[in-house]
Write a protein that holds these residues in place. Structure first.
Motif, PDB file in Angstrom:
ATOM      1  N   GLY A   1      46.347  26.366  81.138  1.00 14.07           N
ATOM      2  CA  GLY A   1      47.413  27.210  81.642  1.00 14.07           C
ATOM      3  C   GLY A   1      48.340  27.719  80.553  1.00 14.07           C
ATOM      4  N   GLU A   2      48.235  27.161  79.333  1.00 11.20           N
ATOM      5  CA  GLU A   2      49.088  27.633  78.241  1.00 11.20           C
ATOM      6  C   GLU A   2      48.564  28.963  77.694  1.00 11.20           C
ATOM      7  N   PRO A   3      49.455  29.754  77.107  1.00 10.23           N
ATOM      8  CA  PRO A   3      48.992  30.975  76.441  1.00 10.23           C
ATOM      9  C   PRO A   3      48.057  30.624  75.287  1.00 10.23           C
ATOM     10  N   ARG A   4      47.029  31.415  75.120  1.00 12.22           N
ATOM     11  CA  ARG A   4      46.061  31.177  74.052  1.00 12.22           C
ATOM     12  C   ARG A   4      45.992  32.400  73.144  1.00 12.22           C
ATOM     13  N   VAL A   5      45.664  32.151  71.889  1.00 10.23           N
ATOM     14  CA  VAL A   5      45.634  33.218  70.905  1.00 10.23           C
ATOM     15  C   VAL A   5      44.379  33.069  70.067  1.00 10.23           C
ATOM     16  N   CYS A   6      43.838  34.186  69.634  1.00 12.30           N
ATOM     17  CA  CYS A   6      42.681  34.188  68.747  1.00 12.30           C
ATOM     18  C   CYS A   6      43.173  34.141  67.302  1.00 12.30           C
TER      19      CYS A   6
ATOM     20  N   LEU B   1      36.196  32.555  59.335  1.00 11.78           N
ATOM     21  CA  LEU B   1      36.425  31.528  60.352  1.00 11.78           C
ATOM     22  C   LEU B   1      37.149  32.161  61.525  1.00 11.78           C
ATOM     23  N   ARG B   2      36.650  31.939  62.737  1.00 17.91           N
ATOM     24  CA  ARG B   2      37.239  32.524  63.944  1.00 17.91           C
ATOM     25  C   ARG B   2      37.380  31.447  65.015  1.00 17.91           C
ATOM     26  N   LEU B   3      38.598  31.320  65.554  1.00 20.46           N
ATOM     27  CA  LEU B   3      38.887  30.426  66.676  1.00 20.46           C
ATOM     28  C   LEU B   3      39.364  31.305  67.826  1.00 20.46           C
ATOM     29  N   PRO B   4      38.505  31.596  68.816  1.00 16.59           N
ATOM     30  CA  PRO B   4      38.811  32.635  69.812  1.00 16.59           C
ATOM     31  C   PRO B   4      39.914  32.296  70.799  1.00 16.59           C
ATOM     32  N   ALA B   5      40.195  31.020  71.054  1.00 20.04           N
ATOM     33  CA  ALA B   5      41.178  30.680  72.104  1.00 20.04           C
ATOM     34  C   ALA B   5      41.857  29.362  71.739  1.00 20.04           C
ATOM     35  N   VAL B   6      42.946  29.449  71.001  1.00 17.45           N
ATOM     36  CA  VAL B   6      43.702  28.264  70.593  1.00 17.45           C
ATOM     37  C   VAL B   6      44.996  28.222  71.394  1.00 17.45           C
ATOM     38  N   ALA B   7      45.233  27.098  72.084  1.00 21.42           N
ATOM     39  CA  ALA B   7      46.478  26.937  72.829  1.00 21.42           C
ATOM     40  C   ALA B   7      47.651  26.823  71.864  1.00 21.42           C
ATOM     41  N   GLN B   8      48.810  27.317  72.305  1.00 17.06           N
ATOM     42  CA  GLN B   8      49.980  27.304  71.434  1.00 17.06           C
ATOM     43  C   GLN B   8      50.331  25.885  71.007  1.00 17.06           C
ATOM     44  N   SER B   9      50.195  24.916  71.922  1.00 12.14           N
ATOM     45  CA  SER B   9      50.562  23.542  71.592  1.00 12.14           C
ATOM     46  C   SER B   9      49.579  22.903  70.617  1.00 12.14           C
TER      47      SER B   9
ATOM     48  N   LEU C   1      42.331  21.845  59.490  1.00 11.84           N
ATOM     49  CA  LEU C   1      41.513  22.723  58.645  1.00 11.84           C
ATOM     50  C   LEU C   1      42.138  23.019  57.288  1.00 11.84           C
ATOM     51  N   ALA C   2      43.417  22.676  57.104  1.00 16.19           N
ATOM     52  CA  ALA C   2      44.140  23.062  55.886  1.00 16.19           C
ATOM     53  C   ALA C   2      43.411  22.668  54.602  1.00 16.19           C
ATOM     54  N   PRO C   3      42.868  21.442  54.464  1.00 16.91           N
ATOM     55  CA  PRO C   3      42.225  21.091  53.189  1.00 16.91           C
ATOM     56  C   PRO C   3      41.030  21.971  52.840  1.00 16.91           C
ATOM     57  N   ALA C   4      40.402  22.601  53.840  1.00 18.69           N
ATOM     58  CA  ALA C   4      39.206  23.406  53.582  1.00 18.69           C
ATOM     59  C   ALA C   4      39.472  24.904  53.624  1.00 18.69           C
ATOM     60  N   LEU C   5      40.720  25.312  53.812  1.00 15.73           N
ATOM     61  CA  LEU C   5      41.019  26.741  53.931  1.00 15.73           C
ATOM     62  C   LEU C   5      41.198  27.432  52.591  1.00 15.73           C
ATOM     63  N   ALA C   6      41.129  26.679  51.504  1.00 14.32           N
ATOM     64  CA  ALA C   6      41.228  27.260  50.150  1.00 14.32           C
ATOM     65  C   ALA C   6      42.492  28.104  49.981  1.00 14.32           C
ATOM     66  N   GLY C   7      43.613  27.596  50.518  1.00 15.27           N
ATOM     67  CA  GLY C   7      44.875  28.292  50.375  1.00 15.27           C
ATOM     68  C   GLY C   7      45.122  29.389  51.386  1.00 15.27           C
ATOM     69  N   LYS C   8      44.139  29.687  52.201  1.00 14.01           N
ATOM     70  CA  LYS C   8      44.309  30.733  53.218  1.00 14.01           C
ATOM     71  C   LYS C   8      44.952  30.133  54.460  1.00 14.01           C
ATOM     72  N   THR C   9      45.560  30.966  55.284  1.00 17.31           N
ATOM     73  CA  THR C   9      46.212  30.513  56.525  1.00 17.31           C
ATOM     74  C   THR C   9      45.551  31.184  57.723  1.00 17.31           C
ATOM     75  N   LEU C  10      45.656  30.542  58.848  1.00 16.65           N
ATOM     76  CA  LEU C  10      45.167  31.117  60.098  1.00 16.65           C
ATOM     77  C   LEU C  10      46.114  32.206  60.560  1.00 16.65           C
ATOM     78  N   ARG C  11      45.574  33.360  60.890  1.00 11.78           N
ATOM     79  CA  ARG C  11      46.376  34.504  61.327  1.00 11.78           C
ATOM     80  C   ARG C  11      45.741  35.096  62.577  1.00 11.78           C
ATOM     81  N   PRO C  12      46.502  35.858  63.350  1.00 11.51           N
ATOM     82  CA  PRO C  12      45.923  36.471  64.559  1.00 11.51           C
ATOM     83  C   PRO C  12      44.713  37.329  64.233  1.00 11.51           C
ATOM     84  N   CYS C  13      43.742  37.305  65.126  1.00 11.03           N
ATOM     85  CA  CYS C  13      42.499  38.040  64.893  1.00 11.03           C
ATOM     86  C   CYS C  13      42.763  39.546  64.910  1.00 11.03           C
TER      87      CYS C  13
END
Length: 287
Positions: free
Chosen positions: A136-141, A256-264, A273-285
């Motif tokens: 029921g929470e909002p989800r974001v890609c 890397l794509r995560l299609p539906a991540v709950a805000q919480s 995932l931070a140790p394997a992101l090679a300095g990159k951050t997750l951003r909206p698709c």
């Protein structure tokens, strides 16, 4: 006279006894058989019957709350509570006026062959128990990249702890890179003199890739055409010995794509995932 009365009483008792025992059945004189054994013989698979509690009215909030709070280990108590009501309803129907469905009722009221019914379960409590906490929470890609083959392998290992199907590594292409380049220089002295000339012309520079050392990079571009335009501008500023070279060729990569991540869950996924992101951050698709 008294003797006649005694004889009549004896005859009446004998007649009543014979009537109750069915000795006069051949003359059509016998009591109504309450047991009705023929109905028991008409039962079909009585062991498959289950005693169910009486249905409650939808608005009976107190009853629903009591059912929801009842422990799961009391199915026998629920069956026992339902049995008196079933027996009372069965006995209220006279044998002569019993409908055709009486065999089913008689079979349902036989406690010896009917196992205990399961305890009633509140549908709302089951739904609340099985529903994930973030439903029921909002989800974001979210997405991150581009990663090369080695980085993608590290991401696969880090994302293995996430739920299956919640992420994917989509193949893509790492575009090549072009550079306005000066070099290679004969020695460090020649490199130092060229740096001094560029500072005098107020032209920025930095170090190229290790394969192009000793040399200087005057700008990096995503296409060869853009690099040629950059070189033309530098020539207009007094640069004479620079040229365009390809610093890196096109290479296979992954996003890397995560299609539906709950805000919480977003912060937890980022930390996982931070140790394997090679300095990159997750951003909206992107679309």
């Amino acid at each position: 006279m008294l003797r006649l009365a005694v004889v009549l009483l004896l005859l009446a008792n004998a007649g009543y006894y014979a009537w109750t025992q069915g000795l006069l059945r051949e003359w059509g004189l016998a009591p109504v058989d309450e047991s009705e054994p023929q109905r028991l013989q008409q039962q079909i698979a009585p062991n498959n019957l289950r005693l169910l509690p009486p249905q409650r009215a939808p608005g009976d909030v107190g009853t629903q709350a009591a059912l929801a709070a009842a422990p799961a280990s009391t199915p026998a108590a629920a069956a026992t509570a339902a049995a008196p009501e079933s027996a009372a309803s069965a006995s209220a129907t006279s044998p002569d006026s019993a409908p055709d469905s009486a065999p089913d009722s008689a079979a349902a009221s036989a406690p010896a062959s009917a196992p205990a019914a399961p305890a009633p379960t509140n549908a709302a409590s089951v739904a609340n128990t099985s529903r994930p906490a973030d439903q029921g929470e909002p989800r974001v890609c979210l997405q991150a990249g581009v990663f090369d083959a080695d980085q993608a392998q590290s991401l696969r290992q880090a994302a293995a702890s996430l739920p299956g199907g919640s992420w994917a590594l989509e193949p893509t292409t790492i575009p090549g890179r072009w550079m306005v380049y000066m070099g290679r220089f004969a020695d460090d002295d020649a490199l130092a003199r060229k740096r001094a000339e560029l500072r005098a012309l107020k032209i920025a520079y930095d170090r190229p890739a290790a394969a192009l050392e000793p040399g200087l990079s005057l700008g990096r571009f995503s296409t060869e055409e853009a690099a040629q335009r950059g070189l033309a501008l530098l020539v207009g500023q007094g640069v004479r010995t620079a040229r365009v070279v390809q610093e890196r060729a096109d290479a296979p990569g992954f996003t890397l794509r995560l299609p539906a991540v709950a805000q919480s869950q977003r912060a937890r996924v980022q930390a996982t995932l931070a140790p394997a992101l090679a300095g990159k951050t997750l951003r909206p698709c992107s679309s």
